[in-house]
Design a protein around this motif. Structure first.
Motif: not given
Length: 396
Positions: A94-108
């Motif tokens: 869960f944590a790694m998924h949310v981190a990856a999704a948030q990365f796209i949110n910030l830099f996508g």
């Protein structure tokens, strides 16, 4: 699919408790009952993840326009802690998924968000693929390098530890930038997890046996230029992702304490008609764990609120990276300490296959996770005395 409706002030303790109460049915009815079989069979916790996705929790930090909950790092921390309390494997996924999704949110780019965030809301799973065998715990340093081929990039790499490896629908993939001789120039791609050329090796580990964090090979994987993220070395939200992982280990510590308390209260010595809870030495051991958890929990949520404040103001999270690393050392070592105390007070029963030995094995997993506690201490110590971190110099 539905999203929970939260009413409390986001800066209050009651807000955190409300989030935990909302996710509790999934924790108790789905994730906790699956924990033993996940550990015994090394089963990937897909069922757990989909149950979380159905209620919007896998989009916990994403904007509401994409079906997200927009609960920030406070919400991320609260959910990750509750999951970690009953199953570390699911917590890490869960944590790694949310981190990856948030990365796209910030830099996508908006087009990238539109393509992936709706899929995430429907149950798509993501993760980071960063570390490489050749550079070990120096996860910021990639020897692999993207190659440009017209509108596509060609990726070749041997990634060493990728949580949800072979299970993810997308990977946020780190590599050196194409046509660059500078190892500090890195590119980040969104890679479709079902692309040809991605091979995952089996994961057979001491603990967290369900998170499938094994080697992942990318062989001539084609990625269109539209999947290149607008991020570079120094930008990534490493502190935010690590903050979520820290919450998982805080939850593991709480889970160990919960199990120990339950055991000592119900276990009675018939010769003296005393429960284990009647022994002062045992109560003091449990109290020591509780005190450490309370202190760390306060730090966890103070940092989570600070992360949310910085993002709301448009600032950078990078300055918080050192403090989050400090928290990582304490959170992982607290999980290990709590699991050892739980096994200790359980006596011989702690060594029987079951919750105590599972917690003991799972809790060990956080200490070597990047940044490993040894490496984190070295970096923190260098900063304290003003020595350079030497992240890239030796490789140029």
């Amino acid at each position: 699919m539905s999203n929970p409706v939260l009413k409390k002030n986001k800066n209050s303790r009651e807000f955190i408790e409300e989030i935990k109460e909302n996710v509790k049915p999934i924790i108790d009815e789905v994730i906790k009952p699956n924990a033993e079989i996940i550990d015994r069979e090394g089963k990937f916790p897909r069922e757990n993840f989909l149950a979380l996705a159905k209620e919007g929790w896998t989009s916990v930090t994403l904007p509401k326009k994409w079906g997200g909950l927009d609960l920030g790092y406070v919400g991320f921390s609260a959910v990750a802690e509750e999951i970690g309390r009953v199953d570390a494997s699911t917590g890490l996924v869960f944590a790694m998924h949310v981190a990856a999704a948030q990365f796209i949110n910030l830099f996508g780019y908006e087009e990238q968000k539109e393509r992936w965030f709706l899929k995430i809301r429907e149950g798509a799973l993501g993760t980071f693929s960063i570390s490489e065998k050749a550079t070990g715990g120096h996860v910021w340093y990639s020897l692999s390098q993207a190659e440009r081929d017209g509108d596509f990039y060609i990726l070749n790499a041997e990634k060493s530890f990728t949580t949800s490896g072979g299970q993810s629908d997308f990977y946020v993939f780190q590599t050196r930038s194409a046509n660059s001789n500078d190892p500090s120039e890195q590119s980040f791609f969104i890679v479709n997890g079902h692309s040809n050329g991605i091979t995952a090796k089996p994961w057979n580990a001491l603990g967290v046996r369900g998170n499938h964090s094994g080697p992942l090979t990318f062989e001539n994987v084609q990625v269109h230029k539209q999947d290149l993220l607008n991020a570079k070395a120094g930008d990534p939200d490493a502190s935010g992702g690590l903050l979520g992982l820290n919450a998982v280990w805080l939850g593991v510590a709480q889970g160990a304490l919960d199990a120990a308390i339950k055991h000592v209260k119900k276990t009675v010595h018939k010769d003296f008609n005393r429960s284990l809870a009647d022994y002062q030495v045992i109560r003091q051991k449990l109290a020591e764990v509780k005190i450490k958890i309370s202190g760390l929990r306060a730090w966890q949520y103070e940092l989570a609120r600070y992360h949310d404040e910085i993002l709301a103001s448009g600032g950078s999270l990078l300055p918080l990276a050192t403090e989050v690393s400090e928290l990582k050392v304490q959170a992982t070592e607290l999980a290990d300490f709590a699991a050892r105390v739980a096994m200790d007070v359980a006596g011989g029963y702690g060594y029987i296959n079951g919750i105590f030995e599972r917690l003991y094995r799972d809790a060990r997993g956080g200490i070597p996770m990047a940044p490993s506690n040894n490496l984190a201490r070295e970096q923190i110590g260098k900063q304290l005395v003003g020595l350079p971190l030497e992240l890239w110099e030796l490789g140029k």
